[in-house]
Design a protein around this motif. Structure first.
Motif, short mmCIF file in Angstrom:
data_model
loop_
_atom_site.label_atom_id
_atom_site.label_comp_id
_atom_site.label_asym_id
_atom_site.label_seq_id
_atom_site.Cartn_x
_atom_site.Cartn_y
_atom_site.Cartn_z
N ASP A 10 13.70 35.87 -27.77
CA ASP A 10 13.72 35.65 -26.33
C ASP A 10 13.88 36.98 -25.56
OD1 ASP A 10 13.44 32.95 -26.74
OD2 ASP A 10 15.60 32.54 -26.71
N GLN A 11 14.74 37.83 -26.08
CA GLN A 11 14.91 39.14 -25.44
C GLN A 11 13.61 39.96 -25.49
OE1 GLN A 11 18.20 41.09 -27.35
NE2 GLN A 11 19.76 39.79 -26.34
N LEU A 12 12.97 39.92 -26.65
CA LEU A 12 11.72 40.67 -26.78
C LEU A 12 10.67 40.16 -25.80
CD1 LEU A 12 10.03 42.80 -28.23
CD2 LEU A 12 9.44 41.06 -29.95
N ILE A 13 10.57 38.83 -25.67
CA ILE A 13 9.58 38.27 -24.73
C ILE A 13 9.91 38.70 -23.29
CG2 ILE A 13 8.71 36.12 -23.75
CD1 ILE A 13 9.07 34.86 -26.55
N MET A 14 11.18 38.66 -22.92
CA MET A 14 11.56 39.04 -21.55
C MET A 14 11.29 40.53 -21.31
SD MET A 14 15.24 38.54 -19.66
CE MET A 14 16.06 39.53 -20.91
N PHE A 15 11.63 41.36 -22.27
CA PHE A 15 11.41 42.80 -22.08
C PHE A 15 9.92 43.17 -22.13
CE2 PHE A 15 15.86 43.27 -24.05
CZ PHE A 15 16.45 43.10 -22.80
N ARG A 16 9.16 42.38 -22.89
CA ARG A 16 7.71 42.60 -22.87
C ARG A 16 7.11 42.26 -21.50
NH1 ARG A 16 3.97 45.10 -25.67
NH2 ARG A 16 2.59 43.29 -25.86
N ALA A 17 7.69 41.27 -20.83
CA ALA A 17 7.24 40.95 -19.48
C ALA A 17 7.51 42.13 -18.52
CB ALA A 17 7.91 39.68 -18.98
N ILE A 18 8.68 42.76 -18.69
CA ILE A 18 8.98 43.95 -17.87
C ILE A 18 7.99 45.06 -18.18
CG2 ILE A 18 10.70 45.72 -17.39
CD1 ILE A 18 12.86 43.64 -17.97
N GLN A 19 7.68 45.23 -19.44
CA GLN A 19 6.70 46.24 -19.83
C GLN A 19 5.34 45.94 -19.21
OE1 GLN A 19 5.94 46.43 -24.06
NE2 GLN A 19 5.35 48.59 -23.98
N GLY A 20 4.97 44.66 -19.13
CA GLY A 20 3.71 44.28 -18.53
C GLY A 20 3.66 44.54 -17.03
#
Length: 283
Positions: free
Chosen positions: A200-210
């Motif tokens: 879940d953390q990875l998905i959220m931080f990937r959204a920030i990266q996007g």
């Protein structure tokens, strides 16, 4: 006295006698003084008429001569045009030289910024391609196989949404400024993604990266449009396209090599030095 003088004297006498005879015919016989006065007035009137005719002829000739000459206003305009044509030509030459100097200055600045733009394009493609080869290792480390597709989707959705937003903000406040902001957001998301402990953390931080990735590709091409004159713009666009091609080919290979040699977390940490170098070139 010669014959000619005698003839002239006789002719003058004839005229004089004719004039006296005419005056005598016009005047009463009993008033000789009045007749002489009338003769004097007639001669004066005749002379005045001839003088007036001569004066009118002279004035007519003078008017024709003035008509043949160019008007004074035209002469002044031509003189003023000759006087001002040289300053105008000098001003046009100075303006052309100024434009050439500005174009040369913009070209030099574009060469300085170009490496940063190339690195920004590579960052945008690495964010999409380099992660795909590391997904099995990520699932093995964090679990959550049911949410595996969201690792890619969480990056693509905000990246697609924010691309036109970055374009509009870049037009309003400057393309290079918002390109640097996009790089900073992308690097923050990359660092947080490398530190993730759950899926879940990875998905959220990937959204920030996007959110940052949406401004990398569009900002790089838009910055070329601002910095480079239209005549040379194709060369720089070709360089960015070449960098994109290299990143598309090298991205999966580099991602697989880093995952096997180091750890899947380093595919995100690798973005830090590349993004830092891009910021240095763009600053």
């Amino acid at each position: 006295m010669t014959d000619e003088d005698k003839n002239a004297a006789d002719f003058g006498g004839i005229i004089y006698r004719a004039a006296r005879q005419h005056a005598a015919d016009q005047m009463p016989r009993h008033d000789t003084a009045s007749g002489l006065l009338r003769l004097r007035d007639w001669v004066a009137e005749h002379n005045a008429t001839e003088d007036k005719a001569v004066a009118d002829q002279t004035a007519s000739n003078a008017t024709e001569d003035m008509a043949d000459r160019p008007p004074a206003a035209g002469l002044f305009r031509r003189w003023r045009g000759r006087r001002t044509s040289r300053p105008k030509a000098q001003a046009a030459a100075d303006q052309t030289a100024s434009k050439a100097a500005d174009a040369a200055k913009d070209g030099n600045r574009a060469l300085i910024v170009l490496p940063g733009l190339l690195l920004a394009v590579m960052l945008a493609l690495f964010g999409q391609l380099i992660v795909s080869t590391a997904l099995p290792s990520i699932v093995g480390s964090l679990g959550g196989v049911t949410h595996l597709s969201w690792v890619v989707t969480a990056y693509m959705l905000p990246s697609t949404i924010t691309t036109p937003l970055y374009g509009k903000l870049g037009d309003m406040y400057g393309q290079r400024k918002w390109l640097m902001i996009a790089i900073v957001i992308f690097l923050a998301g990359s660092a947080l993604s490398g530190l993730s402990h759950t899926m879940d953390q990875l998905i959220m931080f990937r959204a920030i990266q996007g959110l940052g990735g949406g401004g990398l590709m569009s900002g790089a091409f838009a910055a070329v449009g601002d910095l480079v004159p239209p005549r040379e713009r194709g060369q720089y666009m070709g360089g960015l396209a070449a960098a994109a091609s290299v990143a598309m080919i090298a991205g999966p290979l580099v991602g697989g090599w880093i995952t096997d040699s180091l750890s899947w977390r380093w595919i995100f940490y690798l973005n830090m030095p590349v993004g830092g170098a891009a910021l240095l070139y763009l600053a």
